[in-house]
Design a protein around this motif. Sequence first.
Motif, PDB file in Angstrom:
ATOM      1  N   HIS A 102      53.329 -10.539  20.430  1.00 42.82           N
ATOM      2  CA  HIS A 102      53.500 -10.602  21.630  1.00 42.82           C
ATOM      3  C   HIS A 102      54.357  -9.352  22.205  1.00 42.82           C
ATOM      4  O   HIS A 102      54.675  -9.001  23.309  1.00 42.82           O
ATOM      5  CB  HIS A 102      54.126 -11.864  22.260  1.00 42.82           C
ATOM      6  N   VAL A 109      52.442 -14.796  25.411  1.00 46.31           N
ATOM      7  CA  VAL A 109      52.894 -16.417  25.141  1.00 46.31           C
ATOM      8  C   VAL A 109      53.745 -16.311  26.379  1.00 46.31           C
ATOM      9  O   VAL A 109      54.321 -15.663  27.093  1.00 46.31           O
ATOM     10  CB  VAL A 109      54.229 -16.009  24.017  1.00 46.31           C
ATOM     11  N   LYS A 110      53.895 -17.719  26.531  1.00 45.73           N
ATOM     12  CA  LYS A 110      54.515 -18.364  27.951  1.00 45.73           C
ATOM     13  C   LYS A 110      56.114 -18.692  27.750  1.00 45.73           C
ATOM     14  O   LYS A 110      56.776 -18.468  28.700  1.00 45.73           O
ATOM     15  CB  LYS A 110      53.802 -19.394  28.317  1.00 45.73           C
ATOM     16  N   ASP A 111      56.336 -18.941  26.458  1.00 46.83           N
ATOM     17  CA  ASP A 111      57.793 -19.160  26.482  1.00 46.83           C
ATOM     18  C   ASP A 111      58.238 -19.225  25.205  1.00 46.83           C
ATOM     19  O   ASP A 111      57.643 -18.938  24.054  1.00 46.83           O
ATOM     20  CB  ASP A 111      58.092 -20.726  26.929  1.00 46.83           C
ATOM     21  N   GLU A 112      59.516 -19.591  24.835  1.00 41.72           N
ATOM     22  CA  GLU A 112      60.208 -19.543  23.704  1.00 41.72           C
ATOM     23  C   GLU A 112      59.582 -20.476  22.374  1.00 41.72           C
ATOM     24  O   GLU A 112      59.239 -20.090  21.346  1.00 41.72           O
ATOM     25  CB  GLU A 112      61.628 -19.926  23.651  1.00 41.72           C
ATOM     26  N   GLU A 113      58.939 -21.598  23.002  1.00 37.84           N
ATOM     27  CA  GLU A 113      58.497 -22.439  22.059  1.00 37.84           C
ATOM     28  C   GLU A 113      57.103 -21.971  21.537  1.00 37.84           C
ATOM     29  O   GLU A 113      56.738 -22.353  20.300  1.00 37.84           O
ATOM     30  CB  GLU A 113      58.206 -23.860  22.755  1.00 37.84           C
ATOM     31  N   GLU A 114      56.505 -21.334  22.061  1.00 31.98           N
ATOM     32  CA  GLU A 114      54.925 -20.527  21.893  1.00 31.98           C
ATOM     33  C   GLU A 114      55.311 -19.583  20.871  1.00 31.98           C
ATOM     34  O   GLU A 114      54.572 -19.389  19.970  1.00 31.98           O
ATOM     35  CB  GLU A 114      54.374 -20.277  23.055  1.00 31.98           C
ATOM     36  N   LYS A 116      57.932 -19.694  18.566  1.00 37.63           N
ATOM     37  CA  LYS A 116      58.290 -20.143  17.389  1.00 37.63           C
ATOM     38  C   LYS A 116      56.816 -20.881  16.761  1.00 37.63           C
ATOM     39  O   LYS A 116      56.642 -20.805  15.494  1.00 37.63           O
ATOM     40  CB  LYS A 116      59.101 -21.415  17.524  1.00 37.63           C
TER      41      LYS A 116
END
Length: 261
Positions: A102, A109-114, A116
Motif C-alpha cells: 500500500h 487499504v482502508k485502515d490499520e487492521e487491513e 495487519k
Amino acid sequence: MNSRPSQLQAFERLLNILDDLREKCPWDKKQTMQSLRHLTIEETYELGDAILDNNMEEIKKELGDVLLHLVFYAKIGSETNAFDIADVCNEICDKLIHRHPHIYSDTVVKDEEEVKQNWEKLKLKEGRTSVLEGVPKSLPALVKASRIQDKVKAVGFDWEEPSQVWDKVQEELAELQVEVAAGDRDKMESEFGDVLFSMINYARFLNINPEDALERTNKKFIQRFQYLESKASALGKPLMDMTLAEMDVFWEQAKKGTNTK
C-alpha cells in the motif's frame, strides 16, 4: 536532531569501533552468537524497563546496547562470509517494501487492521504454512499468548464484541472452580491456563497490553512492599515478627503515597 549524514557517520563510527574491539579486545574476540544470546535478551528487557518508565535518557542508552549487539552479530556473521551488516539491512528493507504494497505498490487499504491482515497473507505466500509460525517458541508465555491472539485475529479468527470475551472469562473461571473443588491438580493447572489466556484476550479487546499492565502492578507492589520494609526497619522490628494487621497499616500508607488503590 542530527542530519542524515551525521546519523550515517555515527553508525559507521560504531562499525569501526566494533572492528577494533573484535581484533584487539580479549573479551570481544572470544564472543560467539551463542555466548551473546542471553546478554542480548537481558539488554532487551532493560530496554523494556526504560520504556515502561518513560525514561528517555535510559531508552537512548539501552537502544545503544541493543544496537551494539545487532552489529556484533553481523560482524560475527561476516567473519564466516555468512552475511554482513549490509545484508542484514537490505534483508529487512526488502521485507518492508514487499510487505507494504500500500506504500510501494498499488494496493489500497482502508485502515490499520487491513494492513495487519495483508501482512499475514503475504507471509503465508512467502512459504509459511501457519500464521502461528512467526511466534517464537522461547517467548515468555504471557507475551506468547498475546502474539498468538494477534496473529489469528489478522486472519479473521476472533470474537466480535468485548462482552463475548468477558463471558468466556466467566465461563473459564467457573470451570476452574469446578476443578479446584475436585482437587485434581493437573486439571486445575489446565483450567487456570485457560483463565489467563481468556483474560489476555479480554485485555486485547480493551486495548490494554497485558504484559505492560502486569509489569506496572509488579512495580507498584515492589514500591509498596519496600516502603513497608523501610517502616519496619525504622521501628527495629523484622517483618516476620509483625502481625498482618501491623503490616497492613504501612501498606495502606504506601497505597496513599502512590495515589493508587
